[in-house]
Design a protein around this motif. Structure first.
Motif, PDB file in Angstrom:
ATOM      1  N   VAL A   1       0.879  -0.979  -0.246  1.00 46.44           N
ATOM      2  CA  VAL A   1       0.139  -0.044  -0.288  1.00 46.44           C
ATOM      3  C   VAL A   1       1.131   0.934   0.012  1.00 46.44           C
ATOM      4  N   LEU A   2       1.898   1.231   1.075  1.00 46.50           N
ATOM      5  CA  LEU A   2       2.655   2.729   0.831  1.00 46.50           C
ATOM      6  C   LEU A   2       3.775   2.704  -0.421  1.00 46.50           C
ATOM      7  N   ARG A   3       4.206   2.260  -1.348  1.00 48.41           N
ATOM      8  CA  ARG A   3       4.880   2.333  -2.558  1.00 48.41           C
ATOM      9  C   ARG A   3       3.722   2.788  -3.808  1.00 48.41           C
ATOM     10  N   ARG A   4       2.439   2.786  -3.123  1.00 50.68           N
ATOM     11  CA  ARG A   4       1.661   3.890  -4.278  1.00 50.68           C
ATOM     12  C   ARG A   4       0.800   4.908  -3.532  1.00 50.68           C
ATOM     13  N   THR A   5       0.718   5.008  -2.271  1.00 50.68           N
ATOM     14  CA  THR A   5       1.031   6.083  -1.755  1.00 50.68           C
ATOM     15  C   THR A   5       1.582   7.366  -2.352  1.00 50.68           C
ATOM     16  N   PRO A   6       1.055   8.688  -2.699  1.00 49.35           N
ATOM     17  CA  PRO A   6       1.925   9.828  -2.928  1.00 49.35           C
ATOM     18  C   PRO A   6       2.807  10.189  -1.320  1.00 49.35           C
ATOM     19  N   ASP A   7       1.884  10.143  -0.648  1.00 49.38           N
ATOM     20  CA  ASP A   7       2.805  10.300   0.718  1.00 49.38           C
ATOM     21  C   ASP A   7       3.084   9.976   2.249  1.00 49.38           C
ATOM     22  N   PRO A   8       3.916   8.740   2.010  1.00 52.54           N
ATOM     23  CA  PRO A   8       4.207   7.268   2.178  1.00 52.54           C
ATOM     24  C   PRO A   8       4.593   7.636   4.022  1.00 52.54           C
ATOM     25  N   ALA A   9       4.991   9.536   4.212  1.00 54.68           N
ATOM     26  CA  ALA A   9       5.452   9.314   5.693  1.00 54.68           C
ATOM     27  C   ALA A   9       4.195  10.136   6.171  1.00 54.68           C
TER      28      ALA A   9
ATOM     29  N   ASP B   1      -6.917  12.060  12.631  1.00 56.91           N
ATOM     30  CA  ASP B   1      -6.811  11.786  10.815  1.00 56.91           C
ATOM     31  C   ASP B   1      -5.537  11.098  10.115  1.00 56.91           C
ATOM     32  N   VAL B   2      -5.988   9.806  10.748  1.00 56.23           N
ATOM     33  CA  VAL B   2      -5.255   8.371   9.821  1.00 56.23           C
ATOM     34  C   VAL B   2      -5.777   7.871   8.859  1.00 56.23           C
ATOM     35  N   ALA B   3      -4.900   7.501   8.150  1.00 56.21           N
ATOM     36  CA  ALA B   3      -5.692   7.244   6.592  1.00 56.21           C
ATOM     37  C   ALA B   3      -5.275   5.941   6.548  1.00 56.21           C
ATOM     38  N   LEU B   4      -6.952   5.179   6.579  1.00 59.06           N
ATOM     39  CA  LEU B   4      -7.084   3.725   6.679  1.00 59.06           C
ATOM     40  C   LEU B   4      -7.415   3.420   5.193  1.00 59.06           C
ATOM     41  N   VAL B   5      -7.222   1.823   5.077  1.00 54.67           N
ATOM     42  CA  VAL B   5      -6.749   1.102   4.155  1.00 54.67           C
ATOM     43  C   VAL B   5      -7.713   0.302   4.372  1.00 54.67           C
ATOM     44  N   GLU B   6      -8.008  -1.012   3.429  1.00 54.87           N
ATOM     45  CA  GLU B   6      -9.179  -1.626   3.855  1.00 54.87           C
ATOM     46  C   GLU B   6      -7.903  -2.992   3.319  1.00 54.87           C
ATOM     47  N   HIS B   7      -7.594  -4.402   4.585  1.00 50.93           N
ATOM     48  CA  HIS B   7      -6.607  -5.171   4.272  1.00 50.93           C
ATOM     49  C   HIS B   7      -7.240  -6.280   3.400  1.00 50.93           C
TER      50      HIS B   7
END
Length: 479
Positions: A16-24, A66-72
């Motif tokens: 997921v992080l590798r396709r997120t523009p802002d992984p930080a 404000d945490v970003a949530l992504v379905e596993h």
């Protein structure tokens, strides 16, 4: 044999992080039923805020709103593991992804190509960092031992069977990935409670008692772990097509916002092509909307696999395409994968470092200007200069040359229509070249062509009616 194990401790999160523009930015994967939502994995920023795997979603929101949530997506884990197995296939012909969260590959046969293990290991780590996956790597004479060592200590390497046996004897049974006949994976915990703390102590126990209590699977695992029995692995075989998809998680209406996922997809395609030692000549970028999709086709005149070239061509095609609806996902499909033959270059190539080879420049022009905007002038069999060429495709190199007869030199600059040449000091350099043609189509031409030098020293290509000199008609200029 020597086996390297690449342990992937946070495969789902890295995917997921590798396709997120802002992984930080704080991000967490969530799973579980609707009434018991919990965190499956968290990135470093979320962990610093107090979030951790297994935490209830309501508690996580209380700590960090404000945490970003992504379905596993559990199926995505296996898909990304296959992708990394394809990447590892470029370094070894024996690769297995049969254990979740790990890739094992035989490396001794690759030392002659990639150098000794320290250099080979550094190469693997560099490429994994570029792909965006955290990892732990270990080396051992058996694949199961390499897997166990990778879970214990990153960078651990043993090359001899004696050193491997000595290191395995000290491994805690709870960290040895021991199987269990019940399928619950608790054999190591049960042995620990019984007072058996290490693999060395476990191997000292009677085998018959272990078989009755834990089943033959445990003994088979110990034998294969120590190299006392063959360990048949399910080896990876690359598929014959490429299909990758990135779900954006938000609606996108501009081309610029699609460039980041596009770069990732094209980079993955290039990695896959290098595994196959092939290229791609035609693929489709599919922009997915709600219930519909828009296809952007990318066709090349020759097979290519350079990631920078593929990205530039795809971006040019994408910028020309209209986006009728918001895009929620991007998918790249490539099914035509012909062999790839790299362009040959001279050992002492005098071309500037920034100059593009002609095939890449040709593809870039076609992508920016359109397929019909790039063509070449091919000779024909008609002797009339204005009809001695035709528009041909850029790869149609031989058709015109086979039918065109040999002719005297022609000027590089041919005028669209002949114009009178008025100069009082003309000198005939060569000629005449008699041309009589066109009787079959009603456009009869009877001319005598000369190479003429003007008073300014220019060389012109001019003609006069047959038998008449002086009424010169200029038809072209020599360089």
């Amino acid at each position: 044999m020597l086996w390297a194990c690449i342990h992937l401790p946070q495969l789902a999160l890295d995917a997921v992080l590798r396709r997120t523009p802002d992984p930080a930015r704080p991000l967490a994967l969530v799973s579980g039923p609707a009434h018991l939502r919990q965190l499956h994995a968290v990135n470093e920023a979320a962990a610093q805020a107090g979030l951790k795997p297994g935490m209830r979603l309501s508690a996580a929101h209380a700590l960090l709103s404000d945490v970003a949530l992504v379905e596993h997506d559990a199926s995505a884990d296996a898909r990304w593991q296959r992708f990394l197995a394809a990447w590892a296939y470029r370094h070894s012909s024996q690769v297995s992804a049969q254990w979740p969260g790990a890739i094992v590959l035989e490396v001794r046969a690759s030392f002659r190509l990639f150098g000794p293990w320290p250099r080979f290991e550094a190469r693997l780590r560099e490429e994994l960092d570029g792909l965006g996956f955290s990892h732990r790597i270990a080396l051992a004479p058996t694949p199961r031992a390499a897997r166990v060592f990778a879970g214990l200590r990153d960078g651990f390497a043993v090359a001899s069977a004696a050193a491997m046996h000595e290191a395995l004897a000290r491994v805690p049974v709870r960290r040895a990935a021991l199987p269990d006949r019940n399928g619950d994976g608790e054999a190591g915990e049960r042995l620990h409670r019984m007072g058996v703390r290490t693999l060395g102590a476990l191997r000292a126990l009677p085998r018959d008692g272990l078989r009755r209590r834990f089943g033959s699977e445990l003994l088979d695992h110990l034998d294969r772990l120590h190299g006392d029995a063959d360990d048949p692995l399910a080896c990876y075989a690359p598929p014959d097509h490429f299909d990758a998809r990135i779900e954006l998680g938000y609606e996108v209406e501009s081309h610029q916002a699609l460039l980041f996922p596009l770069r990732r997809l094209v980079g993955d395609l290039a990695t896959y092509l290098s595994v196959r030692d092939g290229g791609v000549q035609r693929f489709v970028l599919r922009l997915e909307h709600e219930q519909t999709h828009t296809g952007v086709g990318v066709g090349l005149l020759a097979a290519e696999r350079e990631p920078g070239v593929l990205f530039e061509l795809t971006r040019s095609r994408l910028e020309q395409a209209a986006i009728p609806k918001p895009v929620v996902a991007v998918r790249l499909l490539a099914r035509e994968l012909p062999p790839f033959v790299p362009a040959s270059r001279d050992l002492f190539d005098a071309r500037p470092a920034q100059a593009l080879p002609w095939p890449q420049l040709r593809e870039r022009l076609r992508a920016r200007l359109g397929d019909d905007a790039v063509w070449r002038a091919a000779p024909t069999g008609d002797p009339r200069p204005e009809l001695a060429w035709r528009r041909a495709g850029v790869t149609d190199d031989a058709l015109g040359a086979q039918v065109a007869p040999r002719r005297p030199p022609r000027p590089a600059w041919l005028l669209d229509k002949p114009v009178p040449l008025r100069n009082s000091r003309l000198r005939i350099v060569s000629g005449p070249e008699r041309l009589e043609s066109g009787w079959w189509d009603g456009d009869d031409a009877r001319r005598d062509y000369y190479v003429i030098e003007t008073s300014q020293g220019q060389h012109a290509w001019a003609f006069a009616p047959v038998g008449e000199q002086g009424n010169w008609m200029l038809h072209g200029w020599f360089a």
